[in-house]
Design an enzyme around this catalytic site. Sequence first.
Site, PDB file in Angstrom:
ATOM      1  N   HIS A 111     -18.512  29.578  12.231  1.00  0.00           N
ATOM      2  CA  HIS A 111     -18.201  29.923  13.616  1.00  0.00           C
ATOM      3  C   HIS A 111     -19.349  29.324  14.439  1.00  0.00           C
ATOM      4  O   HIS A 111     -20.505  29.751  14.292  1.00  0.00           O
ATOM      5  CB  HIS A 111     -18.203  31.439  13.821  1.00  0.00           C
ATOM      6  N   HIS A 151      -7.780  30.352   9.753  1.00  0.00           N
ATOM      7  CA  HIS A 151      -8.921  31.091  10.310  1.00  0.00           C
ATOM      8  C   HIS A 151      -8.397  32.395  10.906  1.00  0.00           C
ATOM      9  O   HIS A 151      -7.884  32.414  12.024  1.00  0.00           O
ATOM     10  CB  HIS A 151      -9.610  30.239  11.375  1.00  0.00           C
ATOM     11  N   ASN A 174      -8.214  36.054  15.823  1.00  0.00           N
ATOM     12  CA  ASN A 174      -8.096  37.508  15.912  1.00  0.00           C
ATOM     13  C   ASN A 174      -6.689  37.922  16.325  1.00  0.00           C
ATOM     14  O   ASN A 174      -6.059  37.256  17.145  1.00  0.00           O
ATOM     15  CB  ASN A 174      -9.108  38.054  16.906  1.00  0.00           C
ATOM     16  N   GLU A 208     -19.556  29.288  20.031  1.00  0.00           N
ATOM     17  CA  GLU A 208     -18.435  30.034  20.603  1.00  0.00           C
ATOM     18  C   GLU A 208     -18.841  30.621  21.956  1.00  0.00           C
ATOM     19  O   GLU A 208     -18.980  31.833  22.121  1.00  0.00           O
ATOM     20  CB  GLU A 208     -17.976  31.133  19.647  1.00  0.00           C
ATOM     21  N   HIS A 221      -9.017  37.053  10.739  1.00  0.00           N
ATOM     22  CA  HIS A 221      -9.962  38.144  10.473  1.00  0.00           C
ATOM     23  C   HIS A 221      -9.164  39.386  10.084  1.00  0.00           C
ATOM     24  O   HIS A 221      -8.968  40.299  10.891  1.00  0.00           O
ATOM     25  CB  HIS A 221     -10.819  38.421  11.705  1.00  0.00           C
TER      26      HIS A 221
END
Length: 390
Positions: free
Chosen positions: A199, A51, A300, A202, A53
């Site tokens: 997602h 996972h 991220n 969150e 980005h």
Amino acid sequence: MRDQGSAALEGVRIAGREGHWRLEVAGARLSLAPSQATGGGLVLPLMADAHVHLDKTFTVDRMPGRPSTLFEAIEMMGRDAEGWTEADLRARAGAGLERAFAHGTGAMRSHVDWTAPKAPLAWGVLNELAQDWRGRVELQLASLSPLDLLAEAGEGIARRVARDGGVLGAFVYRNARLPEKLGRVFDLAERHGLSLDFHVDEGLEPEAQGIDAIVAETALRGFGGRVLCGHGCALSVRPEDDVRAVLDRAGAAGLALTVLPTTNMWLQDNRPGLTPRLRGLAPFKEARAAGVEVLFASDNVRDAFYPHGDYDMADVLRATVLGAQLDPADWLGAVTTDAARWCGAVHAIEDGGLADFIWHDASDPDDLVSRPRAARQVWRGGQPLQGATS
């Protein structure tokens, strides 16, 4: 010792195996034999990062500030995305792949923001990079659309994702008419033969219960092994009985959970001037006990959501061990073999298998976590990577 394309590592420990081993490399293949020697280091399979980005990565230096909430980060990232070009995306995502490869990652799933019916520029660029990197980092792409968009205009998105061999994804957070919209997403997945990656929840509001609806739909459709849920932060603040019930249903349905320790611990309960009381980590020990497969991933790296990181799964493991008080030996699969399987790859250290592995100057997983500056050497195709020892 090495000689004419062969090498032997004596007295190593191998993740998931008892005792010590002689690991011999001949060409691009491995042979294993028990060893009476000790002190040869620790060998792990290649890492997998399920996972990330890559479209957002390495943008932190052009951000106007550091947001303290998820939705501030989304807004700031959206403004930056207005200026993305093919060259910019290729350079930043390529840098992320370079770092991941050097650290020993062999498979990766990158989410790509998809906020309008038309395919975003990043989707095309990252598909080209996936081809360029085949054989080094197996890059799998997942679309990431707001649930409302996917429910209304998802046919074209799903068709393109299926054409490119990707995964269909959605952002789910306290949406109106949630079961109905999720039903449409699962319809798309059934019609186009797609797996799903959400997602979900969150945030730290107990009312965020999207995962309950995803679990129910997964069970109803028989989608076990095809649904991955990332984040699940709200589970950490819901009543224990509710959590136990939904995790039991998730385990029975065959759903898996991706924990994103760095981004979640950074953004959740982030209040300027105050020490966070809440970590934002889903109750993943309880999830595993209920039969839910658990993965760890980078999420991220160097963007508005998390300003740090380096695509190093050993660092992600280290952060999770500290943040959740883990015995690292029990969780190595969450960053290696289990994560690889969800990325469509196979990472294993087997007699006769491919000579792709990571050697660490460590006596065991505790030592690995304790000494981040200890030497590491990544082997691919029977050869150590140049410059891969740290």
